[in-house]
Design an enzyme around this catalytic site. Structure first.
Site, mmCIF file in Angstrom:
data_model
loop_
_atom_site.group_PDB
_atom_site.id
_atom_site.type_symbol
_atom_site.label_atom_id
_atom_site.label_comp_id
_atom_site.label_asym_id
_atom_site.label_seq_id
_atom_site.Cartn_x
_atom_site.Cartn_y
_atom_site.Cartn_z
ATOM 1 N N TYR A 110 17.153 -34.957 54.795
ATOM 2 C CA TYR A 110 18.157 -35.333 53.802
ATOM 3 C C TYR A 110 17.422 -35.726 52.516
ATOM 4 C CZ TYR A 110 22.043 -37.802 51.573
ATOM 5 O OH TYR A 110 22.994 -38.232 50.682
ATOM 6 N N ASP A 153 20.088 -30.932 53.987
ATOM 7 C CA ASP A 153 20.746 -31.037 52.684
ATOM 8 C C ASP A 153 19.643 -31.276 51.667
ATOM 9 O OD1 ASP A 153 22.048 -31.723 50.385
ATOM 10 O OD2 ASP A 153 23.247 -33.338 51.271
ATOM 11 N N ASP A 253 32.349 -33.105 53.266
ATOM 12 C CA ASP A 253 32.326 -32.355 52.002
ATOM 13 C C ASP A 253 31.311 -31.201 52.040
ATOM 14 O OD1 ASP A 253 30.391 -34.351 52.043
ATOM 15 O OD2 ASP A 253 30.846 -35.130 50.039
ATOM 16 N N HIS A 254 30.607 -31.059 53.157
ATOM 17 C CA HIS A 254 29.692 -29.933 53.352
ATOM 18 C C HIS A 254 30.222 -29.001 54.445
ATOM 19 C CE1 HIS A 254 25.971 -31.579 51.273
ATOM 20 N NE2 HIS A 254 26.753 -32.630 51.296
#
EC number: 3.1.11.2
Length: 265
Positions: A110, A153, A253-254
């Site tokens: 991340y 991400d 939201d991903h």
DNA sequence: ATGGTCGATATTCGA
């Protein structure tokens, strides 16, 4: 073997959706980001009931990364060598966890958000990626044949076609030259995007802001990637973005990125 | 066929 990455934006809120995702796509190893919980808060039981083992690191309500595997999970490593910290004194955040699953060394990553150009968090982001590049280089120097997947991400859209509007991101993070160079640094260290050849853009995104009807208006960004070492790259034989997972009430939201890897030959 | 932010040791801050 099927591997995937997903920023779930709180595992406690979305555990049922994540387990359903594993089963729907017959995923062998899933890298999760933004679990947003401490280790003792992680909802292990639903994963174990579905036949998966979990390695997680979370220190607080922020960040948090995990690997979820049904093909074994060995040699768990919290943080990569040289991973920069944040704060005073600097402490490593819960942004990286590695493990060996089914013969592949996988990392759930991340990358720091960066917040805004000029913010100290952006320098932290660039340092973090430079250190990841160094670690990635060392792994391949030690074993050029290593099967390594860097999944997560990345909070960077490497190409103009990876954002719904180049103009919108002008002066913001995620598309700045420095961030793109930092991402390219990891690619140059020997790690290739395994999904892009099977998910060509434009218009292929993995993140859509919750606000302003971004998803139905198709205003997204491609910022979630599975990068593979040279030997793993030769095994990649398909990929897709599970855009449907972004739909409906209770979505992250991903969207997940799923990569099919052929059996080792 | 999706929908006017969401999530958390919340009531602001990070994304």
């Amino acid at each position: 073997m099927r591997i995937a990455t997903f920023n779930c934006n709180s595992i406690r809120t979305r555990v049922d959706r994540v387990v359903a995702l594993l089963e729907r796509h017959e995923i062998d190893v899933l890298a999760l980001q933004e679990t947003k919980c401490k280790d003792d808060q992680f909802p292990l039981l639903p994963f174990e009931a579905a036949g998966y083992e979990v390695a997680h690191v979370g220190h607080s309500q922020w960040n948090g990364v995990a690997l979820v595997s049904r093909v074994g999970i060995e040699d768990v490593e919290v943080g990569f060598p040289g991973q920069p910290g944040w704060g005073d004194p600097a402490q490593a955040e819960a942004r990286a966890i590695g493990a060996s699953c089914g013969g592949v060394r996988l990392w759930s990553l991340y990358v720091p958000n960066g917040r805004s150009l000029g913010d100290p968090h952006l320098a932290y982001k660039l340092d973090w990626l430079a250190a990841l590049r160094e670690a990635g280089t060392a792994w391949l120097t030690e074993d050029p044949q290593a099967q390594i997947a860097l999944m997560g991400d990345w909070n960077i859209a490497p190409r103009d076609e990876d954002v719904w509007s180049v103009a919108f991101y002008e002066g913001r993070t995620h598309t700045s030259p420095g961030e793109r160079a930092a991402f390219q640094g990891v690619v140059d260290a020997g790690y290739a995007d395994l999904a892009r050849p099977y998910t060509e853009g434009p218009g292929v995104y993995t993140y859509w802001d919750y606000t302003q009807l971004a998803f139905p208006k198709r205003r997204g960004m491609r910022i979630d990637f599975v990068l593979g070492s040279p030997t793993l790259r030769t095994r990649a034989e398909g990929a897709f973005v599970d855009r449907d997972e972004r739909k409906g009430k209770g979505a992250s939201d991903h969207a997940p990125v799923v990569v099919e890897v052929a059996d080792a030959g």
